[in-house]
Design an enzyme around this catalytic site. Structure first.
Site, short mmCIF file in Angstrom:
data_model
loop_
_atom_site.label_atom_id
_atom_site.label_comp_id
_atom_site.label_asym_id
_atom_site.label_seq_id
_atom_site.Cartn_x
_atom_site.Cartn_y
_atom_site.Cartn_z
N ASN A 8 0.87 -1.17 0.00
CA ASN A 8 0.00 0.00 0.00
C ASN A 8 0.91 1.22 0.00
OD1 ASN A 8 -1.87 1.98 0.42
ND2 ASN A 8 -2.61 1.19 2.40
N ARG A 91 -2.67 -2.24 -3.34
CA ARG A 91 -3.84 -1.38 -3.23
C ARG A 91 -3.64 -0.26 -4.25
NH1 ARG A 91 -5.94 1.16 2.10
NH2 ARG A 91 -7.97 1.69 1.32
N HIS A 179 -12.82 3.16 -0.49
CA HIS A 179 -12.85 2.17 0.60
C HIS A 179 -13.43 0.83 0.13
CE1 HIS A 179 -12.84 5.61 3.75
NE2 HIS A 179 -11.62 5.10 3.67
N GLY A 210 -9.94 8.06 7.44
CA GLY A 210 -10.85 8.33 6.33
C GLY A 210 -12.17 7.68 6.71
N ARG A 239 -10.27 15.66 6.79
CA ARG A 239 -11.00 16.05 5.58
C ARG A 239 -12.38 16.58 5.96
NH1 ARG A 239 -9.98 10.47 2.43
NH2 ARG A 239 -8.54 9.96 4.10
N GLU A 377 -8.18 -5.02 5.13
CA GLU A 377 -7.97 -4.75 3.71
C GLU A 377 -6.77 -5.53 3.18
OE1 GLU A 377 -8.31 -0.68 5.13
OE2 GLU A 377 -9.18 -0.17 3.19
P1 AMP Z 1 -7.98 3.81 11.01
O1 AMP Z 1 -7.78 4.87 9.97
O2 AMP Z 1 -8.97 2.76 10.61
O3 AMP Z 1 -6.69 3.22 11.51
O4 AMP Z 1 -8.66 4.53 12.29
C1 AMP Z 1 -7.99 5.55 12.99
C2 AMP Z 1 -8.97 6.21 13.93
O5 AMP Z 1 -9.48 5.21 14.84
C3 AMP Z 1 -8.35 7.30 14.80
O6 AMP Z 1 -9.22 8.40 14.88
C4 AMP Z 1 -8.23 6.62 16.15
O7 AMP Z 1 -8.28 7.54 17.21
C5 AMP Z 1 -9.46 5.76 16.15
N1 AMP Z 1 -9.36 4.72 17.19
C6 AMP Z 1 -8.52 3.66 17.22
N2 AMP Z 1 -8.69 2.99 18.40
C7 AMP Z 1 -9.63 3.65 19.09
C8 AMP Z 1 -10.24 3.45 20.38
N3 AMP Z 1 -9.89 2.44 21.16
N4 AMP Z 1 -11.19 4.35 20.77
C9 AMP Z 1 -11.54 5.38 19.98
N5 AMP Z 1 -11.00 5.60 18.77
C10 AMP Z 1 -10.06 4.75 18.33
#
Ligand code: AMP
Length: 391
Positions: A8, A91, A179, A210, A239, A377
Site C-alpha cells: 500500500n 492497493r 474504501h 478516512g 478532511r 484490507e
Molecule cells: P484507522 O484509519 O482505521 O486506523 O482509524 C484511525 C482512527 O481510529 C483514529 O481516529 C483513532 O483515534 C481511532 N481509534 C482507534 N482505536 C480507538 C479506540 N480504542 N477508541 C476510539 N477511537 C479509536
C-alpha cells in the site's frame, strides 16, 4: 509455503505485509513500513504480533518510491523461509470506469491506470510507481492491482451522476466511491457471520481516519458517501467531507486561495482536526474535556446520522448497520451516539454488547441489526492476488 506480498504505497510511505499463502485464509507473517520518503526515510519491520524486528534509517539522497521498493524486497528477504514471493497484491486507489475487479498489473495495464492519475493525484502516482519498479526489477513476478473504486462499479447510473454539463461527465467526472477493498471484505465476512443479512439492505460504516458509508443490497454497492474524490461525504480526521461548492468559490474570491491551498484546507486541515484545533485522532478527542473536542465529535456523529438517513432512502429501508475501521470497531461511544440518532429507523443497541464490541451489538428488540465487523484490507488484497495468480 509460498509467500504473498501486499503493498500500500502513499505519498511519503510504503506499507507492506508478507502472508503465507493458503487458498482460504492466508496468514500474515510480518508487516513493514517505510516512511519519510522525500525527507528522512526509515524502515520498520514488525512480526505478526507487532514486535519490532528491524528499525533502520536510510540516506535520503535519491530515496524515491523505486528505492523504497528495492528496500522492501531487501528487508523482507531474510523472513521468507527461503521461498520466493509468489505474487504481489497492490492497493490501487483508482480503477476509473474501466477496472471493476482485481487485475494482473502488466506494463500495458499500468499504462492504462496512469490515465486515472488526474482523478486521484494524491495516491495513484505512488501506487503505480511501486508496480513499475517491481516490473523493471522482477519482470517475472506476478502483480495484482486491487482497486478502492471497484466495489462501487455496481452503483446504478443515477447514484454515480453529478448534475453538471454532459461533456464533463463523459470525461469521467462522476461519483466513483472509495474504501471498496474494505467494503468487499466486510460484505464477505457478513455472509459468514450473519448469512441471513448477506442479501439484505445494509449500510456499512467505515469509520477510520478516512470515513465513508456504503449502502449494500445483496452484498453489492448501490450508493456511497464518497464520490469523485476521497473528500466527499462524511467529515473525517482531517478532511471536511461534503461541502457546499459555493464555499470553495467564496474562499477563492474572498481570500485568494488557489487550488493547491484549497486542497490543503479540505484534505489536511479540516474535519476533526479543523474543528477541534486539537487533534484528528478520535482517542485524543474522547480524552479531552475541551468544548471544541466535543463540538468536533458532535458534528462527526451528526453527519453520519444524516448520511445514514440518505442511504436508507437509497435502499428503500434498512435491515442492518455494520461498523468497521478504527473508530467503528473501537469507539463504543461513537456507535452509541450514531445509534441514538437512528432510533427513528428502529435502531436500538444492547449497551453491554456495544461496550464489549461483540459481533452483534443491537438489542433483541431492534428492528435493524447492528454489527461490528473488523475490516482487513490487507487480507482481502492477499486473497484476491493469490486467487488471480493461481488462475
Ligand atoms: P484507522 O484509519 O482505521 O486506523 O482509524 C484511525 C482512527 O481510529 C483514529 O481516529 C483513532 O483515534 C481511532 N481509534 C482507534 N482505536 C480507538 C479506540 N480504542 N477508541 C476510539 N477511537 C479509536
Amino acid at each position: 509455503m509460498s509467500k504473498i506480498a501486499v503493498v500500500n504505497a502513499g505519498s511519503s510511505s510504503v506499507k507492506f505485509a508478507i502472508f503465507d499463502a493458503a487458498d482460504e485464509a492466508p496468514t500474515m507473517r510480518l508487516r513493514g513500513l517505510i516512511e519519510g520518503i522525500g525527507a528522512a526515510p526509515r524502515v520498520n519491520l514488525f512480526g505478526a504480533g507487532g514486535e519490532t524486528l528491524l528499525r533502520e534509517d536510510v540516506a535520503p539522497e535519491g530515496f524515491d518510491h523505486a528505492a523504497a521498493t528495492r528496500t522492501m524486497m531487501r528487508v523482507a528477504a531474510p523472513w521468507l523461509d527461503g521461498k520466493d514471493i509468489a505474487v504481489v497484491g497492490h492497493r490501487v486507489v483508482h480503477g476509473g470506469g474501466r477496472f471493476c475487479a482485481p487485475v494482473l498489473a502488466t506494463a500495458a495495464v499500468v499504462d492504462e491506470l496512469s490515465q486515472f492519475v488526474p482523478l486521484a493525484p494524491l495516491h495513484q502516482p505512488h501506487n503505480l510507481a511501486v508496480i513499475r519498479a517491481l516490473l523493471a526489477e522482477h519482470p517475472q513476478l506476478p502483480q495484482v492491482a486491487c482497486f478502492d473504486t471497484a466495489f462501487h462499479a455496481s452503483q446504478p447510473p443515477l447514484a454515480q451522476a453529478f448534475a453538471i454539463p454532459r461533456q464533463y461527465s463523459q470525461a469521467g467526472v462522476r461519483r466513483y466511491g472509495f474504501h471498496g477493498i474494505s467494503y468487499q471484505y466486510v460484505a464477505r465476512r457478513l455472509g459468514a457471520v450473519a448469512p441471513g443479512l448477506a442479501q439484505a439492505r445494509v449500510i456499512v460504516a467505515h469509520l477510520g481516519n478516512g470515513a465513508s458509508l456504503c449502502a449494500m443490497k445483496e452484498g453489492k454497492s448501490v450508493a456511497t458517501t464518497m464520490g469523485f474524490s476521497t473528500v466527499d461525504g462524511l467529515m473525517m480526521g482531517t478532511r471536511c467531507g461534503a461541502i457546499d461548492a459555493g464555499v470553495l468559490l467564496h474562499l477563492m474570491d474572498r481570500y485568494g486561495l488557489d487550488a493547491r491551498r484549497l486542497e490543503d484546507l479540505i484534505y489536511r486541515e479540516s474535519g476533526l482536526l479543523g474543528i477541534s484545533g486539537i487533534s484528528s485522532d478520535m482517542r485524543t478527542l474522547r480524552a479531552s474535556s475541551a468544548p471544541q473536542a466535543k463540538e468536533a465529535i458532535a458534528l462527526f456523529v451528526y453527519r453520519i446520522q444524516r448520511e445514514i438517513g440518505s442511504l436508507a432512502a437509497a435502499l428503500g429501508g434498512l435491515d442492518a448497520i455494520v461498523f468497521t475501521a478504527g473508530i467503528g470497531e473501537n469507539d463504543a461511544a461513537t456507535r452509541a451516539e450514531v445509534a441514538e440518532g437512528c432510533a427513528w429507523l428502529g435502531v436500538a443497541l444492547d449497551d453491554a454488547a456495544n461496550r464489549e464490541a461483540r459481533t452483534t451489538v443491537s438489542s433483541p428488540q431492534s428492528q435493524v441489526a447492528v454489527l461490528v465487523i473488523p475490516t482487513n484490507e490487507e487480507l482481502e488484497i492477499a486473497q484476491s492476488a493469490w486467487r488471480l495468480a493461481a488462475r
